[in-house]
Scaffold this active site. Structure first.
Site, short mmCIF file in Angstrom:
data_model
loop_
_atom_site.label_atom_id
_atom_site.label_comp_id
_atom_site.label_asym_id
_atom_site.label_seq_id
_atom_site.Cartn_x
_atom_site.Cartn_y
_atom_site.Cartn_z
N LYS A 120 0.83 -1.22 0.00
CA LYS A 120 0.00 0.00 0.00
C LYS A 120 0.85 1.25 0.00
CE LYS A 120 -4.27 -1.89 1.65
NZ LYS A 120 -5.46 -1.70 2.47
N LYS A 202 -6.03 -11.02 -8.57
CA LYS A 202 -7.36 -11.21 -7.99
C LYS A 202 -8.29 -10.09 -8.42
CE LYS A 202 -8.23 -11.99 -3.62
NZ LYS A 202 -8.07 -12.00 -2.15
N LYS A 205 -11.62 -4.80 -5.56
CA LYS A 205 -12.80 -3.98 -5.25
C LYS A 205 -12.66 -2.58 -5.82
CE LYS A 205 -12.71 -4.42 -0.82
NZ LYS A 205 -13.06 -3.97 0.52
#
Length: 338
Positions: A120, A202, A205
C-alpha cells in the site's frame, strides 16, 4: 436421572470487509456466499471495517454510501441479522480504544515487515500515514475484542492473524489469560476469482485497480459486456489449464461456481464451440446469480428504518461483548476504573 447436559457452546467467528470499494463477484464466490451457512455452526460477527478504510483517502459521501450498501448486500446475500451480528466498526468505540493499547504491544519491527504495508505504501506514495503502518494493531483489536476463535482469511491476510496471535501471546504472558488465541479459518470451499482483464491478479474492489471486475450491483448489460471482453487466448479450446490457459481457466472457475458443473462437464459442454459462446454462457450464469442479490439490495436500501434498526441492534450486541474485553484489558494494564 435428569439429563443436565448443556448444548456445546458455539465457537466464535469474526470477519470484516472494508467498504473502500464495491463488493465483487470475487468477494461473493470466494467468501460471502459461504458465510450464511456458518451461523448454524458458529457464533458469527461480521462488520463493515470502515475505520480501516481511511488509511487511504476516501470521498466521505462515497464511503457512507458504500458502507450502507455493503450492509444491505450482506443481508441480501443471506446473512440473517437475527442469526449473525452485523455492525459498523466505527459504531463500536472499543475497537479504536483497544487498537491504541495493542499498538503499545506490537513491535516496530513486526509492523514494518507486514507485506500489505509495503504494497500500500508503494501504491499511495503521497500518503504513507501512521494508520497505514499501525493498522495491523487495530486488526488485532478487531479480533481479540470478541475473543474470536476463528478468523476466515485468504493467504494475503494470514500474516495479520499471525501477528494478532503474537500480540495476544505477548499480552497474555505479561497479564495472564486475557485473550483467546485466534486461529485462521481457511474455508473448505470458495472459488478464487481473478480479474477478467488480468487473470494473474485477484478481482479487485477498486475500480481504478481493475477494469475487469464484476460488482454485485452491476446491471446485466454491464456484466455481459465485461465477459464479452474477458481475456482468453488464441487456441479457442475450452479446457482447464491454470498454468497455460489462465483466462479460460478463470472463466471455467466462475462457470463452475455459478452452475455447479465440474470442469470435465464444462469442457464437454463447449467442445467444438468458440470462446464467444462460452463467454456468453458464463456471463448469463453470473447475471442470474447476482440478479436476486442486486434486487434485494435495492429494496433494503430503500427501507432506511430497517437498516437503522439492524445497525443499532448490531452495535449494541457487539459493544456488549467488546466492553467486557476492554474493561478486563484496562484493569490489567493499570487504568483507574471509571
Amino acid at each position: 436421572m435428569t439429563d443436565t447436559m448443556q448444548p456445546a457452546k458455539k465457537k466464535r467467528m469474526l470477519s470484516g470487509i472494508k467498504p473502500s470499494g464495491a463488493l465483487t463477484l470475487g468477494s461473493y464466490l470466494g467468501a460471502i456466499r459461504n458465510w450464511k451457512d456458518r451461523a448454524e455452526e458458529f457464533d458469527c460477527y461480521y462488520f463493515m471495517a470502515d475505520l480501516h478504510s481511511i488509511t487511504v483517502r476516501q470521498n466521505p459521501a462515497d464511503l457512507r454510501r458504500r458502507s450502507l450498501e455493503q450492509l444491505a448486500q450482506y443481508i441480501a446475500c443471506g446473512i440473517d441479522p437475527e442469526k449473525n451480528v452485523l455492525f459498523f466498526q466505527s459504531h463500536v468505540h472499543q475497537h479504536a480504544e483497544l487498537g491504541w493499547v495493542l499498538n503499545c504491544y506490537a513491535m516496530f519491527g513486526e509492523l514494518s515487515r507486514m507485506t500489505q504495508f509495503k504494497d500500500k505504501s508503494a501504491k499511495n506514495a503521497d500518503n504513507i500515514n501512521g494508520g497505514l503502518f499501525t493498522y495491523p494493531a487495530l486488526m488485532a483489536a478487531d479480533i481479540l475484542l470478541y475473543q474470536a476463535d476463528y478468523v476466515p482469511v485468504g493467504e494475503d491476510q494470514k500474516q495479520h492473524v499471525e501477528l494478532t496471535r503474537d500480540i495476544a501471546k505477548r499480552f497474555n504472558s505479561i497479564y495472564g489469560d486475557v485473550f483467546t488465541m485466534p486461529e485462521p479459518y481457511i474455508p473448505k470451499v470458495g472459488a478464487r476469482i481473478m480479474s477478467l482483464a488480468n487473470p494473474d491478479a485477484k478481482m479487485s474492489k477498486s475500480e481504478n485497480d481493475d477494469p475487469g471486475r464484476v460488482t454485485l450491483m452491476d446491471p446485466p448489460e454491464v456484466i455481459m459486456r465485461l465477459f464479452k471482453r474477458a481475456i482468453t487466448d488464441c487456441d479457442a479450446e475450452v479446457r482447464y489449464d491454470p498454468e497455460n490457459k489462465k483466462g479460460v481457466s478463470n472463466l471455467m472457475t466462475i462457470y463452475s461456481a455459478t452452475t455447479g458443473r465440474s470442469f470435465a462437464e464444462i469442457e464437454q459442454e463447449f467442445a467444438g464451440h468458440g470462446y464467444g459462446d462460452f463467454k456468453k454462457a458464463v456471463g448469463e450464469s453470473v447475471v442470474e446469480l447476482l440478479r436476486p442479490i442486486r434486487e434485494e439490495t435495492c429494496r433494503l436500501l430503500a427501507d432506511k428504518a430497517y437498516l437503522q434498526k439492524v445497525m443499532a441492534e448490531g452495535a449494541e450486541k457487539a459493544s456488549y461483548v467488546a466492553e467486557k474485553t476492554l474493561r478486563k484489558v484496562y484493569k490489567k494494564v493499570g487504568f483507574v476504573a471509571r
